[in-house]
Write a protein that holds these residues in place. Sequence first.
Motif, mmCIF file in Angstrom:
data_model
loop_
_atom_site.group_PDB
_atom_site.id
_atom_site.type_symbol
_atom_site.label_atom_id
_atom_site.label_comp_id
_atom_site.label_asym_id
_atom_site.label_seq_id
_atom_site.Cartn_x
_atom_site.Cartn_y
_atom_site.Cartn_z
ATOM 1 N N GLU B 165 48.500 36.322 45.042
ATOM 2 C CA GLU B 165 47.333 35.451 44.860
ATOM 3 C C GLU B 165 46.929 35.587 43.397
ATOM 4 O OE1 GLU B 165 44.378 36.565 47.774
ATOM 5 O OE2 GLU B 165 45.833 36.462 49.409
ATOM 6 N N PRO B 166 46.110 34.673 42.909
ATOM 7 C CA PRO B 166 45.805 34.750 41.461
ATOM 8 C C PRO B 166 45.352 36.146 41.013
ATOM 9 C CG PRO B 166 45.009 32.683 42.334
ATOM 10 C CD PRO B 166 45.523 33.469 43.521
ATOM 11 N N GLN B 167 44.543 36.812 41.811
ATOM 12 C CA GLN B 167 44.034 38.129 41.409
ATOM 13 C C GLN B 167 44.874 39.281 41.967
ATOM 14 O OE1 GLN B 167 42.988 36.354 43.852
ATOM 15 N NE2 GLN B 167 43.057 37.801 45.528
ATOM 16 N N ALA B 168 45.915 38.953 42.719
ATOM 17 C CA ALA B 168 46.718 40.001 43.369
ATOM 18 C C ALA B 168 48.191 39.743 43.086
ATOM 19 C CB ALA B 168 46.450 40.020 44.872
ATOM 20 N N GLY B 169 48.701 40.384 42.040
ATOM 21 C CA GLY B 169 50.106 40.231 41.685
ATOM 22 C C GLY B 169 50.837 41.532 41.970
ATOM 23 N N ASP B 171 49.488 44.264 42.051
ATOM 24 C CA ASP B 171 48.571 45.039 42.889
ATOM 25 C C ASP B 171 48.173 44.211 44.111
ATOM 26 O OD1 ASP B 171 46.680 46.617 44.051
ATOM 27 O OD2 ASP B 171 45.308 46.638 42.334
ATOM 28 N N LYS B 174 44.735 43.767 46.380
ATOM 29 C CA LYS B 174 43.638 42.843 46.074
ATOM 30 C C LYS B 174 43.737 41.504 46.830
ATOM 31 C CE LYS B 174 41.464 45.276 42.812
ATOM 32 N NZ LYS B 174 42.264 46.504 42.798
ATOM 33 N N TYR B 195 52.952 31.135 43.532
ATOM 34 C CA TYR B 195 54.344 31.522 43.241
ATOM 35 C C TYR B 195 55.171 31.620 44.514
ATOM 36 C CZ TYR B 195 52.236 33.074 38.791
ATOM 37 O OH TYR B 195 51.548 33.155 37.602
ATOM 38 N N GLU B 258 54.635 24.678 40.265
ATOM 39 C CA GLU B 258 54.542 25.261 38.929
ATOM 40 C C GLU B 258 55.543 24.598 37.985
ATOM 41 O OE1 GLU B 258 52.238 27.211 38.180
ATOM 42 O OE2 GLU B 258 51.640 28.285 39.992
ATOM 43 N N ILE B 441 61.083 39.594 36.411
ATOM 44 C CA ILE B 441 59.662 39.498 36.741
ATOM 45 C C ILE B 441 59.416 39.547 38.242
ATOM 46 C CG2 ILE B 441 57.631 37.986 36.624
ATOM 47 C CD1 ILE B 441 58.751 36.918 33.944
#
Lengths: 600, 600
Positions: B165-169, B171, B174, B195, B258, B441
Amino acid sequence: MSPYAAPVRDVRFVLEEMLEYGSFALPGFEETSPDLVEAVLEEAARLAGEVWAPLNASGDRQGCQLKDGQVRVPDGFVEAYRAYAQGGWNGIGVSEALGGQGLPEVVASAVQEMLHGANMALGLCPMLTASAIEALAHHGSDEQKTLYLPKLVEGTWTGTMNLTEPQAGSDLSKVRTRAVPGEDGTYRLFGQKIYITWGEHDAAENIIHLVLARTPDAPEGNKGISLFLVPKYLVNEPLVNADGSLGERNDVICASLEHKLGIHGSPTCTLSFGEGEGAIGYLVGEEGRGLNHMFTMMNEARHKVGIQGIGVAERACQHAFAYALDRVQGRSPRSGRSDCTISDHLDVRRMLLSMRARTDAMRALALYCAAQLDVARHGTSEDDRKTAQAKVDVLIPVVKAFSTDQAVEIASLGIQVHGGMGYIEETGAAQLLRDARIAPIYEGTNGIQALDLAGRKLQRDGGAALATLIDEVEGTARALLATTELAPLGEGLAAGAADLTAALAILLEQGSDPERGVDAVQAYATPFLSLAGHVLCAWQMGRAALAATAAQQAGSSDPFYAAKRQSADYAIRQWLPVGRAQRAVIESGTASLAAFQPSA
Amino acid sequence: MSPYAAPVRDVRFVLEEMLEYGSFALPGFEETSPDLVEAVLEEAARLAGEVWAPLNASGDRQGCQLKDGQVRVPDGFVEAYRAYAQGGWNGIGVSEALGGQGLPEVVASAVQEMLHGANMALGLCPMLTASAIEALAHHGSDEQKTLYLPKLVEGTWTGTMNLTEPQAGSDLSKVRTRAVPGEDGTYRLFGQKIYITWGEHDAAENIIHLVLARTPDAPEGNKGISLFLVPKYLVNEPLVNADGSLGERNDVICASLEHKLGIHGSPTCTLSFGEGEGAIGYLVGEEGRGLNHMFTMMNEARHKVGIQGIGVAERACQHAFAYALDRVQGRSPRSGRSDCTISDHLDVRRMLLSMRARTDAMRALALYCAAQLDVARHGTSEDDRKTAQAKVDVLIPVVKAFSTDQAVEIASLGIQVHGGMGYIEETGAAQLLRDARIAPIYEGTNGIQALDLAGRKLQRDGGAALATLIDEVEGTARALLATTELAPLGEGLAAGAADLTAALAILLEQGSDPERGVDAVQAYATPFLSLAGHVLCAWQMGRAALAATAAQQAGSSDPFYAAKRQSADYAIRQWLPVGRAQRAVIESGTASLAAFQPSA
């Protein structure tokens, strides 16, 4: 994309504290005061950051368009180029005799880095013009200089270099474009040139093409090639007619634009000369000496490509630092906070410091080389000038190839710092890799640079000029060893110098073997250049560490100096060892490459 | 782009002469005869070369289109995927109990390499499905297995992994997507995932999303996260209605695609769950154990990404060799001919051999790892299985990170071999770099892989499993030293093993320090993984040299064996030294990274 702040402080550190204003003390630069240079750098930084940089991503997205033989560069590029030309930037490194401002090469190089860091695609336009100016200044007739140079120097017109043809890339002896002499002393050119950077565009009133071509009955190979000047619009006195028009349109057109991996804002053209009655061209210099005339300016053009790599590397650094200091992810191993930014993870710091240290080192080496260029041109004694030129000859292939190879790695590391975001084009990190990837290829591939160094440059003086540089590296190592805090850097640097000395001995001994010498030079060239690049860059960072420590000892608590010392520590203790491994590669001999049959 | 010939001969060399059919002798693989495997490899090579590869460049150019929530993959991709599924390829590595063909992992991995080499963007579709199968096979209920696995195994349906998620890559603790339980035992999911590879497309009848989400009142962090199955079309018995339709469309839509650097043929989606009444989801495994369930299959998914890197590296090799053997330029230093191909220049040979040797080495290591996976699952004793699993755990982060980092370098070198042509998109070399660049990545960045190795994997058994591998490296070094011709390789390999042992000791000693251990692991992780990758790859090439020499001594004059020996010579004598330099990097300590303040 994050904003771009041109590295004024970093450049000033190199000019003032590492090079100690050396260039400014030379005859001809009496008016180049530190204050003037500071003002120039600040103003260049403003142009780069405020005018050029904001167009970098949009220029990449939009690219160039070809319609009816006319090329449109991306929106804003024409205005940004004109702001540059009108600001007098095109002539800052050009001598006053030619209408330029005659600033030292160190200053001109620093400004170039800023512009390429801001917008490499746009930066290519004046870079090619500079080569055309250089060629004309050295080899043009007085009439040619009078007609073309003023407009080129002020940037109202731009220049191009037309070398490559489909069958003639690294080997220019295969050029087939024909130049047929007319009765009036002019020539008619027929042929096709590819990969012509800014070969056609709408940002300047006229484009002056310098073209390699072959005269009828000229001998095969290099000696049959001459250099010609072919203007897009023919030029006479007065240059501009009363109605503002130039002369007639010449018979040269843009047949197509290349679809490239990067530098989309830079039109890469296929130019057709003589689809009609022939493009009118004027011989520059002597017939049959076209390649020699071209190589006169090649050295400086190669230095500029190295500088370009450094500009993009700096941009990649800034972009990665900005992201890493902003992106919250993971738990800090030190503070235990579960909402740290990724810059708090040592593995990310490793990437950031690696990017920063390498960029710092390459900049210092490129500006050192520029300072030597200043001495080579303006030194007070012939001895000084010769010694400096000999160093320049050795340094330029290193600056070109090493800085551009490293720039690709640094831009790639910049993507990695961004994680998944790095792979998304909107982030901007990917563009930097795509843009950077051309620099190891053009202006002589990096393989050609390595052969130039290991073959021509080192063999002709028995490595004397490089040995002089290695002496200086050893001097810096001794100075580091004489300190308490920096001694470990001195050890590392001394070991690097020893490796380079040993590799040089192998290269010279085996390279001069009449039978196997060519194999040795070819096999060792790239590893040798890599080793030399690492050692010379580490040397510069050793000097940076000494300068930063001196400033601290003089009482400065500016964190800038601590950062430079960390950069130096990383460069010598973590980056140099990788380069030193190339000595073992060279010691492994030539046999495996010579025996390798790619067709098997 | 040059045609792609899947490396059947190279794969067979590894399976037959280096691994000596080890996997085939395990219980459960009684029917896996060498003849069968040869037929499988030949047939896979045909699919890869004739069906998938021709779509690689066109898929890149065309990309994916999103319209009204529907994603169209590039022309030909749907048919190429169906040819793959109908050929039974999706199940070759899946156990027979689940409807697959139950071939050994070494064979499945070899086939995966071929498909990724042919068309990495398309290869991602079954790669993600394989992870979904794995997750369901391990953690799904019997009913879930019955409902979903047969269609996933045959490839009629595909699978996705919804983690980021945008705030949970990196890590994942989150993750915020919510899963609200209903009264019927199902959940309603609300949230956005980014993604998502092949998250929406038109190549399969249904898509089974596996989604990490948080139940109400779940604790913060990892333990609050559960795994859910969310089908694009709801599924009941019978799976397909009498009219051929599936169940209702679930409340999950593709919000955007994307715009990426590469793999344009692979739709990377933002998926919105629950824009209406919530996407219906089914809990997989235990509540609160979503991350654990995910990590079950992570190891194998990471192995597959490493394999993918190798596939692209092989493709880059073939493309560069084809160009270098065709492009006429320059004078041969040996024959003196002025019209040699560039493959005759040693500096170009260096690039080609470097690409080839590294690709050979990485393939051998990845297949060795796959063979250990086979033993870990099918070994006759628990001891065998445990020992193999311990090796696998250490090898997988190396295969993932090292192979993908190297693949980027190899693809970049492939561009360089092409000179100016390499920068033109039509040539195809640039696409390989753009495609390869994602692999370091995703599926855990390579930094995360390095931390997994240097932290979890090595610290938990005190380096025992790696020490076992180093013992084997030393055994190979001794075998090389015992020969006349290969002794120099034995010396190089022994020195590499010694470096790895020394670096391991530092990592274990400093890594277990209660105060500074975390810093040590983080600072050394990436250099350590690089060192391990070089040494383990060189080890495999030592084994390749022994196998090739044995074949020659048995009378073979096949030039294949001479080429493998050249590859091995390069890998150990010219590539390994660069990796060995990482020992010095580790010995330089953690201080400079720990002190570095990126914000300064």
